[in-house]
Write an enzyme that holds these catalytic residues in place. Structure first.
Site, PDB file in Angstrom:
ATOM      1  N   LYS A 228       0.836  -1.210   0.000  1.00 23.27           N
ATOM      2  CA  LYS A 228       0.000   0.000   0.000  1.00 23.27           C
ATOM      3  C   LYS A 228       0.870   1.259   0.000  1.00 23.27           C
ATOM      4  O   LYS A 228       1.945   1.300   0.610  1.00 23.27           O
ATOM      5  CB  LYS A 228      -0.924  -0.002   1.226  1.00 23.27           C
ATOM      6  CG  LYS A 228      -2.008  -1.093   1.171  1.00 23.27           C
ATOM      7  CD  LYS A 228      -3.205  -0.692   0.304  1.00 23.27           C
ATOM      8  CE  LYS A 228      -4.105  -1.833  -0.089  1.00 23.27           C
ATOM      9  NZ  LYS A 228      -5.229  -2.056   0.778  1.00 23.27           N
ATOM     10  N   ARG A 262      -4.106 -10.010   4.879  1.00 22.54           N
ATOM     11  CA  ARG A 262      -4.330 -10.154   3.435  1.00 22.54           C
ATOM     12  C   ARG A 262      -3.079  -9.656   2.722  1.00 22.54           C
ATOM     13  O   ARG A 262      -2.732  -8.473   2.823  1.00 22.54           O
ATOM     14  CB  ARG A 262      -5.561  -9.339   3.015  1.00 22.54           C
ATOM     15  CG  ARG A 262      -5.913  -9.477   1.544  1.00 22.54           C
ATOM     16  CD  ARG A 262      -7.162  -8.655   1.195  1.00 22.54           C
ATOM     17  NE  ARG A 262      -7.533  -8.822  -0.203  1.00 22.54           N
ATOM     18  CZ  ARG A 262      -7.027  -8.100  -1.207  1.00 22.54           C
ATOM     19  NH1 ARG A 262      -6.136  -7.135  -0.962  1.00 22.54           N
ATOM     20  NH2 ARG A 262      -7.422  -8.328  -2.461  1.00 22.54           N
TER      21      ARG A 262
END
Length: 280
Positions: A228, A262
């Site tokens: 991210k 995840r």
């Protein structure tokens, strides 16, 4: 240590999955345009090979994503998602009967298709906001549902909002949506605070530091921070060069009670979970 130490279990199609030790959800993008692995796994044989690798490396859940949700990604209809998935779910279930398959979609119709193909978990980034039939479908299938915090529309999902108190805001959202889901008859709910979607770097770091307060520790937490931008952009690095930093944050959220990670890089996350369990 975390206050979220209660043991959660998930009923996945009649199979009881205990979350007494953290689980890894490996990401399998069937998209030609995902931000870090676009186009790599969007045909059947390469996707099956990747699924096998994720499982060998230590994933217990495979999250199949037919649609990219990165900024400026191509928008697909439910029919296009279903076309892209093809036989992938049933193939994976046939090849790897023990694996749990999660389907990443915000469409009720795609969920229905996935349910008939044998999925075990619904992973909806939209919190039921992009398809008003989603919560009813979740209740009908009785599958565990991942409820993510996100801005209210597809068009605004990446708009940066400065929240007065991100933890408070996310908890307000979770409380409201969980109540609706429970009233409709949904069974197991997993909470995902939605890293990377319309939140500032500061707010995302605050969420990491306050993970144990998200959802008040009552429901299992899934954290998805893999590759991210709030991690790599401030460091001036690329999404593929932040493994060390990511694993440090993974350890931090595990210590604060996270039950599911995840990730793209399963082997590294597995090492982090092993380290975490040794320290306990």
């Amino acid at each position: 240590m975390s206050s979220n130490s209660q043991i959660h279990s998930l009923n996945c199609n009649g199979r009881l999955v205990q979350l007494d030790t953290p689980k890894i959800m490996g990401i399998l993008n069937l998209t030609p345009d995902s931000f870090s692995d676009g186009g790599k796994f969007n045909n059947e044989s390469s996707a099956l090979k990747q699924a096998e690798k994720l499982l060998k490396d230590g994933a217990e859940i495979i999250d199949i994503g037919p649609q990219s949700t990165r900024p400026n990604a191509e928008f697909l209809s439910s029919g296009e998602e279903v076309g892209r998935i093809g036989n992938m779910i049933s193939q994976i279930k046939k090849e790897f009967p023990d694996v749990l398959v999660s389907l990443d979609t915000f469409y009720a119709e795609t969920v229905k298709f996935g349910f008939n193909e044998g999925i075990d978990i619904i992973n909806d980034i939209s919190g039921g906001q992009y398809d008003d039939k989603m919560f009813d479908t979740v209740a009908e299938t009785k599958l565990p549902y991942i409820l993510m915090h996100i801005n209210p529309s597809y068009e605004t999902m990446h708009h940066k909002i400065r929240f007065e108190d991100i933890t408070l805001e996310v908890n307000r959202y979770f409380s409201e949506k969980v109540n609706i889901l429970l009233k409709k008859g949904a069974n197991d709910i997993i909470l995902d605070p939605g890293f990377g979607f319309g939140k500032t770097v500061e707010d995302q770091m605050k969420m990491i530091n306050e993970v144990e307060y998200l959802g008040f520790g009552r429901l299992p937490l899934l954290i998805g921070i893999s590759r991210k931008s709030f991690i790599y952009k401030p460091l001036g690095k690329s999404p593929l060069d932040i493994n060390d930093e990511t694993q440090k944050l993974h350890l931090k959220v595990l210590e604060r009670g996270t039950k599911i990670l995840r990730v793209h890089d399963v082997a590294e996350a597995k090492d982090t979970i092993t380290r975490f369990l040794r320290k306990k």
